[in-house]
Design a protein around this motif. Sequence first.
Motif, PDB file in Angstrom:
ATOM      1  N   TYR A 286      14.919  15.310  18.917  1.00 28.80           N
ATOM      2  CA  TYR A 286      15.315  14.637  20.164  1.00 28.80           C
ATOM      3  C   TYR A 286      14.620  15.238  21.372  1.00 28.80           C
ATOM      4  O   TYR A 286      14.111  14.522  22.236  1.00 28.80           O
TER       5      TYR A 286
ATOM      6  N   THR B 217      16.267  11.970  12.491  1.00 26.88           N
ATOM      7  CA  THR B 217      16.264  11.613  13.910  1.00 26.88           C
ATOM      8  C   THR B 217      14.943  10.987  14.330  1.00 26.88           C
ATOM      9  O   THR B 217      14.886  10.228  15.311  1.00 26.88           O
TER      10      THR B 217
ATOM     11  N   LEU C  77      19.428   9.698  18.307  1.00 26.13           N
ATOM     12  CA  LEU C  77      20.585  10.536  17.984  1.00 26.13           C
ATOM     13  C   LEU C  77      21.533   9.856  16.996  1.00 26.13           C
ATOM     14  O   LEU C  77      22.240  10.530  16.247  1.00 26.13           O
TER      15      LEU C  77
END
Length: 208
Positions: free
Chosen positions: A115, A68, A81
């Motif tokens: 994230y 990610t 994502l």
Amino acid sequence: MKFFVLLIIAYLLGSIPSGVWVGKLFFKKDLRQFGSGNTGTTNTFRVLGKKAGITVLLMDILKGTLATSLPLLFSLDVNPLVFGVAAVLGHTFPVFANFKGGKAVATSAGMILAYNPAFFVYSALIFIITLYITSMVSLTSMISAVLITLSTIILPFAIPGILPQFDWLLTLIAIALTIFIFIRHKENIQRIKDGTESRVPFGLGSKK
């Protein structure tokens, strides 16, 4: 071109069969031939023990986190994502282990960590509290997936300090992963109904 190369790298990172490699290298065992036959964290704990289980858990989380983080590391303007999902697909269908992998939970957690660390801590607390109540990793994984998915919708408006803004892609991925996690746990669901599902040795559910 960079996008597709990094996407492949993300999938390959996810495809690293942590449980299989740890089992074969240190215990001379192929996880796919023991317990549930799954290569993820839960079966590693069950078959190989606590140290191996923690190692595999951390490795599987790290796969999702690294994948990610690829857009940030290589200055690519795209929602990270997307690469997290590629790693999750690699984890569940690993090219290095005949496409037989885990159930997506740990690598998905790694994706969330990269994230949004605050949302990762929030999600981890949901998982830990639910595990304490149920004492079943499988049931906890499914309940947590539902609660975390709902949180992606509610938190941006209720507690923006954890999730500052609504991200439709995050919610869409969370929904898809929840459905996928339920599908991957269909055998566990039957065992839960039958009262034969394995429990961890702590929490309220362990006393039943």
